[in-house]
Design a protein around this motif. Structure first.
Motif: not given
Length: 202
Positions: A71-86, A169-180
């Protein structure tokens, strides 16, 4: 916590610090607050203990789900990326130790790689779903983009404390990786109408 789990937790900490050879059963028993007889009675041998440790790591490797109906690829992938990174950051000592002994104990390194490999396959399937919905470019190089994305996540998790300025920065990394990643595959950023309607109804 039962004795078996205490020993496994202690083995994980000692192994992360000292590697397989340095992680003696004596050190593990001290860390767990038990005697070596209890350790051997529970696991039989040091090799069996470490096999159980690797099996537990694989079983607990959390690979967050990506939805079957995006539904929302950016939000879905950012959540996914953040979970794996943690998870990878929390277990970086264990992963580093396993990778450092890949020549001598390849099975340990392979165990550490199962989570990222599964994550890569899951992400590939997700992008193919986006493509089938017209939300990703038809000619994008999915295999290469996924390999680079997953390698980036692993690099961040394992090397950030050693090279902090090399990463966002840690808090920005998932979203920035996903956007690229999205840009590389021509993934649509705008939300689907169903997501907008759902948000409006909340």
């Amino acid at each position: 916590m039962d004795i078996r789990q205490r020993i496994l937790d202690a083995a994980k900490e000692v192994y992360a610090q000292h590697g397989f050879r340095g992680a003696t059963t004596r050190l593990i028993a001290i860390q767990a607050g038990v005697n070596e007889v209890t350790l051997f009675r529970t696991f039989g041998s040091k090799a069996a203990l470490f096999e159980a440790l690797m099996q537990e790591h694989v079983a607990k490797s959390p690979v967050p789900d990506l939805p079957d109906n995006p539904v929302d690829p950016e939000a879905e992938m950012t959540h996914w990326c953040a979970g794996i990174l943690t998870y990878l950051r929390e277990n970086r000592g264990l992963i580093r130790a396993s990778f450092g002994e890949i020549e001598e104990r390849p099975e340990s390194a392979m165990s550490m790689c199962r989570g990222p490999a599964c994550a890569g396959m899951m992400l590939t399937d997700y992008i193919l779903r986006l493509r089938s919905m017209g939300l990703a470019a038809a000619d994008g190089d999915i295999q290469t983009a996924v390999a680079m994305f997953v390698s980036c996540i692993i690099g961040d998790a394992l090397r950030r404390d050693l090279m902090p300025r090399a990463f966002p920065p840690v808090d920005e990394a998932p979203a920035r990786y996903v956007r690229i990643f999205m840009r590389a595959l021509g993934v649509e950023v705008v939300r689907r109408p169903s997501a907008v309607r759902s948000a409006a109804g909340d």
